[in-house]
Design a protein around this motif. Structure first.
Motif, mmCIF file in Angstrom:
data_model
loop_
_atom_site.group_PDB
_atom_site.id
_atom_site.type_symbol
_atom_site.label_atom_id
_atom_site.label_comp_id
_atom_site.label_asym_id
_atom_site.label_seq_id
_atom_site.Cartn_x
_atom_site.Cartn_y
_atom_site.Cartn_z
ATOM 1 N N GLY A 79 41.312 124.238 17.371
ATOM 2 C CA GLY A 79 41.719 125.148 16.309
ATOM 3 C C GLY A 79 40.661 125.294 15.230
ATOM 4 N N THR A 80 40.825 126.327 14.397
ATOM 5 C CA THR A 80 39.879 126.591 13.313
ATOM 6 C C THR A 80 40.484 126.309 11.940
ATOM 7 N N PHE A 81 41.743 125.871 11.907
ATOM 8 C CA PHE A 81 42.411 125.629 10.633
ATOM 9 C C PHE A 81 41.754 124.471 9.893
ATOM 10 N N TYR A 82 41.593 124.656 8.596
ATOM 11 C CA TYR A 82 41.044 123.595 7.751
ATOM 12 C C TYR A 82 41.680 123.678 6.370
ATOM 13 N N HIS A 83 41.966 122.529 5.801
ATOM 14 C CA HIS A 83 42.383 122.456 4.400
ATOM 15 C C HIS A 83 41.856 121.142 3.845
ATOM 16 N N PRO A 84 41.290 121.163 2.627
ATOM 17 C CA PRO A 84 40.674 119.942 2.079
ATOM 18 C C PRO A 84 41.660 118.807 1.840
ATOM 19 N N TRP A 85 42.958 119.111 1.820
ATOM 20 C CA TRP A 85 43.950 118.057 1.599
ATOM 21 C C TRP A 85 44.525 117.527 2.906
ATOM 22 N N VAL A 86 44.017 118.016 4.027
ATOM 23 C CA VAL A 86 44.562 117.644 5.335
ATOM 24 C C VAL A 86 43.484 116.931 6.145
ATOM 25 N N PRO A 87 43.489 115.597 6.183
ATOM 26 C CA PRO A 87 42.495 114.873 6.981
ATOM 27 C C PRO A 87 42.674 115.164 8.472
ATOM 28 N N GLU A 88 41.567 115.163 9.180
ATOM 29 C CA GLU A 88 41.599 115.443 10.623
ATOM 30 C C GLU A 88 40.908 114.336 11.396
ATOM 31 N N ARG A 89 41.498 114.014 12.541
ATOM 32 C CA ARG A 89 40.854 113.134 13.504
ATOM 33 C C ARG A 89 40.950 113.789 14.872
ATOM 34 N N ASN A 90 39.854 114.409 15.281
ATOM 35 C CA ASN A 90 39.770 115.007 16.615
ATOM 36 C C ASN A 90 40.990 115.852 16.969
ATOM 37 N N ASP A 91 41.217 116.894 16.177
ATOM 38 C CA ASP A 91 42.279 117.890 16.406
ATOM 39 C C ASP A 91 43.660 117.431 15.970
ATOM 40 N N VAL A 92 43.801 116.209 15.455
ATOM 41 C CA VAL A 92 45.075 115.761 14.902
ATOM 42 C C VAL A 92 44.979 115.848 13.379
ATOM 43 N N LEU A 93 45.870 116.645 12.783
ATOM 44 C CA LEU A 93 45.859 116.875 11.345
ATOM 45 C C LEU A 93 47.000 116.096 10.693
ATOM 46 N N TYR A 94 46.675 115.387 9.617
ATOM 47 C CA TYR A 94 47.650 114.565 8.908
ATOM 48 C C TYR A 94 47.971 115.194 7.548
#
Length: 216
Positions: A79-94
């Motif tokens: 995916g291309t979704f990004y938000h600075p408040w959402v940490p990502e680990r290899n396509d898993v967004l927290y």
């Protein structure tokens, strides 16, 4: 030179390009960011399949999976979704709060695409097994979104007959036929270029002094 040698030479030249196209970028947020972002909804355990679908052709453009168990995470392969408040680990967004869930939908829904969400109540054990599966999956190559979501879902016996392959719409149709699935379609008349949504969020982040981490 035999007829096979030019073909072999061409394949040799193209192979690095093919491998590069199939590569997946690795993103790994620090432990403290992931722990700080963890969001517990308090709602009954569930999973939601998101499918981005063309309003013009009906073709699927993307698949992702929201998992709501002991915490809510979003598996967004390739995916291309990004938000600075959402940490990502290899396509898993927290850190997928209700605000972030709605922002994710808004990011994808526009005049050329709508977002179908298909929610299914599951046991807490199933939700946690799926979260473990997406965390172990690793970053997906481009165009492998539906394939990756199906692969994860099929680790659960009740979903073992869901189709694999690269069609988000085919996966959505099969998932929607499962007993208990509740479906909603989200439409938005925003322009086809959704960069404005990202610019607004980027400006909010700058105002709060939040920088985009390396690797995105």
């Amino acid at each position: 030179m035999t007829p096979l040698r030019p073909l072999r030479l061409l394949l040799t030249l193209l192979l690095p390009l093919v491998l590069a196209a199939c590569g997946a970028s690795t993103v790994w947020a620090p432990d403290e960011e992931v722990a700080r972002a963890a969001h517990v909804t308090g709602a009954p355990p569930s999973i939601t399949l998101y499918t981005v679908i063309s309003t013009n052709t009906g073709a699927g453009g993307h698949s992702s999976l929201l998992i709501d168990g002991t915490q809510r995470v979003l598996f967004d392969p390739a995916g291309t979704f990004y938000h600075p408040w959402v940490p990502e680990r290899n396509d898993v967004l927290y850190g997928i709060t209700e605000q972030m869930r709605k922002f994710y939908i808004d990011y994808h829904a526009r005049e050329t695409y709508f977002v179908r969400d298909q929610k299914l109540a599951v046991s807490l054990e199933t939700a946690e097994r799926l979260r473990a599966a997406v965390e172990a999956h690793g970053a997906a190559p481009k165009a492998f979104c539906a394939n990756s979501v199906a692969q994860v879902l099929r680790t659960i016996p009740e979903f073992k007959d869901l189709p694999g392959g690269f069609s988000p719409v085919r996966l959505s149709a099969a998932f929607g036929a499962l007993p208990g699935v509740v479906t909603h379609d989200h439409y938005d008349g925003d322009p086809a270029n959704n960069s404005g949504v990202l610019m607004i969020e980027a400006e909010r982040a700058r105002e709060l002094g939040i920088e985009r981490p390396a690797g995105h």
